[in-house]
Motif scaffolding. Structure first.
Motif, short mmCIF file in Angstrom:
data_model
loop_
_atom_site.label_atom_id
_atom_site.label_comp_id
_atom_site.label_asym_id
_atom_site.label_seq_id
_atom_site.Cartn_x
_atom_site.Cartn_y
_atom_site.Cartn_z
N VAL A 134 0.84 -1.19 0.00
CA VAL A 134 0.00 0.00 0.00
C VAL A 134 0.87 1.24 0.00
O VAL A 134 1.55 1.54 0.99
CB VAL A 134 -0.95 0.01 1.21
CG1 VAL A 134 -1.82 1.26 1.19
CG2 VAL A 134 -1.80 -1.26 1.24
N GLU A 135 0.84 1.95 -1.13
CA GLU A 135 1.63 3.18 -1.26
C GLU A 135 0.86 4.37 -0.71
O GLU A 135 -0.38 4.41 -0.77
CB GLU A 135 1.98 3.45 -2.73
CG GLU A 135 2.79 2.38 -3.41
CD GLU A 135 1.94 1.47 -4.27
OE1 GLU A 135 2.47 0.88 -5.23
OE2 GLU A 135 0.74 1.33 -3.97
N SER A 136 1.59 5.34 -0.22
CA SER A 136 1.01 6.60 0.25
C SER A 136 2.04 7.70 0.11
O SER A 136 3.23 7.43 -0.09
CB SER A 136 0.53 6.47 1.69
OG SER A 136 1.61 6.18 2.55
N GLY A 137 1.58 8.94 0.24
CA GLY A 137 2.48 10.08 0.23
C GLY A 137 2.54 10.85 -1.08
O GLY A 137 3.23 11.87 -1.16
N THR A 143 0.67 5.38 -6.52
CA THR A 143 0.29 6.67 -5.97
C THR A 143 0.74 7.76 -6.95
O THR A 143 1.84 7.69 -7.49
CB THR A 143 0.91 6.89 -4.57
OG1 THR A 143 0.42 8.11 -4.01
CG2 THR A 143 2.43 6.92 -4.60
N CYS A 195 5.58 2.80 1.42
CA CYS A 195 4.92 1.58 0.96
C CYS A 195 4.91 0.59 2.12
O CYS A 195 5.97 0.11 2.53
CB CYS A 195 5.65 0.99 -0.24
SG CYS A 195 5.06 -0.63 -0.76
#
Length: 118
Positions: free
Chosen positions: A5-8, A112, A22
């Motif tokens: 799960v990617e973020s940012g 993302t 991630c």
């Protein structure tokens, strides 16, 4: 169940910075090399560019020439997380960024979006 799960991601002006994360689960994170790829607008999946890769233990990192000196990949095996610190961002860095785990199997996150624009 394997998850990356990617973020940012987000929108930033040229010269700005972002830090991607991630979070991994469902496999032995420390046994996998971790990478960040990107897919620029209009490009197909097979044209994804390898941005950076880090070894299982974090001791070795490699970068695409286009990001050397600006991006830094790191990992925290205790948190099952890999990071990409992106500095001095340019419009040509605009892309969807994907986390990849490479080992016995090959796993991908959903991506993302990073947009660099004035």
């Amino acid at each position: 169940q394997v998850q990356l799960v990617e973020s940012g991601g987000g929108s930033v002006q040229p010269g700005g910075s972002l830090r991607l994360s991630c979070a991994a689960s469902g496999f032995t994170f420390s046994s996998y090399a971790m990478s960040w790829y990107r897919q620029a607008p209009g490009k197909e999946r097979k044209e994804r560019e390898l941005v950076a890769r880090i070894s299982c233990g974090g001791g070795t990192a490699n970068y695409a020439d286009s990001v050397k000196g600006r991006f830094t990949i790191s990992r925290d095996n205790a948190k099952n997380t890999v990071y990409l610190q992106m500095n001095s961002l340019k419009p040509e860095d605009t892309a969807v960024y994907y986390c990849n785990a490479y080992g016995y199997y090959d796993y991908w996150g959903q991506g993302t979006q990073v947009t660099v624009s004035s």
